[in-house]
Design an enzyme around this catalytic site. Structure first.
Site, mmCIF file in Angstrom:
data_model
loop_
_atom_site.group_PDB
_atom_site.id
_atom_site.type_symbol
_atom_site.label_atom_id
_atom_site.label_comp_id
_atom_site.label_asym_id
_atom_site.label_seq_id
_atom_site.Cartn_x
_atom_site.Cartn_y
_atom_site.Cartn_z
ATOM 1 N N GLU A 150 41.924 -2.974 -19.879
ATOM 2 C CA GLU A 150 41.152 -1.994 -19.652
ATOM 3 C C GLU A 150 40.909 -1.284 -21.069
ATOM 4 O O GLU A 150 40.062 -0.555 -21.228
ATOM 5 C CB GLU A 150 41.662 -1.200 -18.297
ATOM 6 C CG GLU A 150 41.241 -1.841 -17.028
ATOM 7 C CD GLU A 150 39.647 -2.181 -16.800
ATOM 8 O OE1 GLU A 150 38.967 -1.679 -17.560
ATOM 9 O OE2 GLU A 150 39.322 -3.054 -16.251
ATOM 10 N N TYR A 192 38.791 7.002 -16.096
ATOM 11 C CA TYR A 192 38.251 5.594 -15.855
ATOM 12 C C TYR A 192 39.434 4.692 -15.787
ATOM 13 O O TYR A 192 39.539 3.827 -14.898
ATOM 14 C CB TYR A 192 37.140 5.148 -16.894
ATOM 15 C CG TYR A 192 37.133 3.818 -16.924
ATOM 16 C CD1 TYR A 192 36.279 3.219 -15.868
ATOM 17 C CD2 TYR A 192 37.911 2.966 -17.756
ATOM 18 C CE1 TYR A 192 36.163 1.762 -15.700
ATOM 19 C CE2 TYR A 192 37.847 1.542 -17.530
ATOM 20 C CZ TYR A 192 36.960 1.203 -16.681
ATOM 21 O OH TYR A 192 36.835 -0.327 -16.464
ATOM 22 N N ASP A 242 32.696 4.340 -15.529
ATOM 23 C CA ASP A 242 32.526 4.112 -16.816
ATOM 24 C C ASP A 242 30.888 4.301 -17.182
ATOM 25 O O ASP A 242 30.101 4.517 -16.262
ATOM 26 C CB ASP A 242 32.966 2.447 -17.348
ATOM 27 C CG ASP A 242 32.019 1.757 -16.783
ATOM 28 O OD1 ASP A 242 31.373 1.874 -15.549
ATOM 29 O OD2 ASP A 242 31.912 0.546 -17.309
ATOM 30 N N CYS A 260 21.405 -4.148 -14.351
ATOM 31 C CA CYS A 260 20.835 -2.868 -14.585
ATOM 32 C C CYS A 260 21.384 -2.387 -15.829
ATOM 33 O O CYS A 260 21.918 -1.380 -16.127
ATOM 34 C CB CYS A 260 21.485 -2.009 -13.354
ATOM 35 S SG CYS A 260 20.728 -0.218 -13.147
ATOM 36 N N CYS A 273 16.145 1.149 -4.209
ATOM 37 C CA CYS A 273 16.454 1.811 -5.499
ATOM 38 C C CYS A 273 15.320 2.964 -5.868
ATOM 39 O O CYS A 273 14.214 2.664 -5.902
ATOM 40 C CB CYS A 273 16.440 0.802 -6.728
ATOM 41 S SG CYS A 273 16.753 1.609 -8.426
#
Length: 376
Positions: free
Chosen positions: A42, A125, A143, A197, A213
DNA sequence: AACTCGGGGAG
DNA sequence: CTCCCAGAGTT
């Protein structure tokens, strides 16, 4: 508006989770359940693409497989393994935080928001990512991917660069987490943002939630998220000295280590100076500037010989335009009066070509050295 | 809220 | 070229 007011939340979460489980990528950190491994991944993934991180992740964990191994390592070695990845304070903070875990938490990565958020380099995050992925705790991990996905599906038009928008996103993301599925759901959101996306030309035709959406219905998927443009990097003109030793330093190059704090902290580089825009436009004037300033600021007495190469490098906020000049030491014996510069923020050292692996360099200097050594 | 802090891949 | 990436720390 309250998170519960956003429509189609359950639909969104369930379809995304199903999509993820159907075809998630086989990424190295998904093969481990070790919270330390998740943590390392991460931190590396902060502002860094998955494909870039993969080889670094393997090398890093091969050398530092446990918290104990990283805690015990020399800092220069950690920095060297981070070379080329950027944002080098991540590496220093990670090692500092790992030592903190060893001392204060008995070597066990904390599993509460309060404790883990105190660790250096672990922000909103990363704390959410570790808690959800390693411990399956229902914490959001918001994020850039997640903000983009939520902004589009739920038609959130706030500027995602504003801190307040992030708070809204975190609340919404928290409310979406299906019971007992925090780790997979958070990864589903990010994977979806990366593969479907996407920032530009999202793949709406294959999207598992396209029917509901909001941005798609309005035909505005290309306009979201709203994001204020960043300021362009300020230009800096720099003149560098490629100084080859003679006598006992024959075949070596003079390098220096940057200060403890600031840009590229503690990394090694060629001696160089910052000059005003428009100054040193001719090689002749540039070489005079270089000679004068290195002598004045660094007590380094060099004679620039000829233009050697040109290199450009863009950071987030600075653009370096660097001209490199091949130089000799001015003193007759070729030993800069016997001693290297002292009483400057930098630490100087002679480096043989084969010693490059011992020093961590910013990429712009890696490129310069590679080119220089190719020429012989 | 605005800066600082790397580097590279995609379009 | 521009954008932005599994962001965090400082002021």
């Amino acid at each position: 508006m309250p998170s519960s007011d956003y429509p189609h939340r359950e639909y969104f979460a369930e379809r995304l989770l199903a999509w993820y489980r159907r075809g998630k990528r086989d990424l190295p950190w998904r093969r481990s359940r070790d919270p330390y491994h998740i943590w390392v991944s991460e931190v590396m993934l902060q502002q860094t693409r998955v494909e870039t991180v993969i080889p670094y992740y393997h090398r890093f964990l091969e050398r530092f497989p446990t918290i104990d191994a990283l805690a015990a390592a020399p800092e220069e070695e950690v920095l060297k393994l981070w070379e080329g990845l950027g944002y080098y304070s991540r590496a220093r903070n990670l090692q500092s935080a790992v030592r903190e875990v060893k001392e204060r938490y008995g070597g066990v990565v904390p599993d509460t928001k309060e404790d883990i958020a105190t660790l250096k380099g672990v922000g909103p995050y990363t704390s959410g990512a570790i808690l959800s992925i390693a411990y399956n705790k229902p914490e959001p991990a918001v994020d850039g991917n997640v903000m983009r996905v939520l902004a589009r599906f739920f038609l959130i038009e706030e500027d995602i660069m504003k801190p307040g928008t992030r708070t809204v996103m975190e609340k919404l993301a928290r409310s979406l987490i299906p019971d007992g599925e925090a780790g997979d759901f958070n990864q589903a959101l990010m994977e979806f943002g990366a593969l479907v996306c996407s920032p530009r030309s999202p793949q709406c035709l294959t999207c598992p939630v396209m029917e509901r959406c909001a941005a798609r219905h309005e035909g505005r998927e290309d306009d979201l998220p709203v994001k204020k443009k960043a300021k362009p990097p300020r230009p800096e003109r720099r003149l560098a000295a490629f100084i080859e030793g003679s006598g006992e330093h024959a075949g070596k190059v003079l390098i220096r280590q940057r200060p403890q704090e600031g840009l590229l902290a503690r990394m090694w580089e060629l001696p160089h100076i910052l000059v005003e825009q428009g100054a040193g436009t001719t090689d002749d004037e540039a070489m005079r500037l270089l000679q004068g300033r290195l002598l004045q600021d660094e007590t380094l007495d060099v004679l620039p010989q000829e233009p050697f190469m040109h290199a450009e490098h863009t950071f987030s906020h600075i653009h370096w335009d660097m001209q490199v000049y091949r130089c000799r030491l001015a003193s007759a014996d070729g030993k800069t009066g016997g001693a290297l510069p002292e009483l400057t923020p930098f630490h100087y050292r002679w480096m043989g070509h084969e010693e490059m692996e011992q020093y961590a360099f910013p990429n712009v200097f890696v490129r310069i050295f590679r080119e220089a050594f190719k020429q012989g």
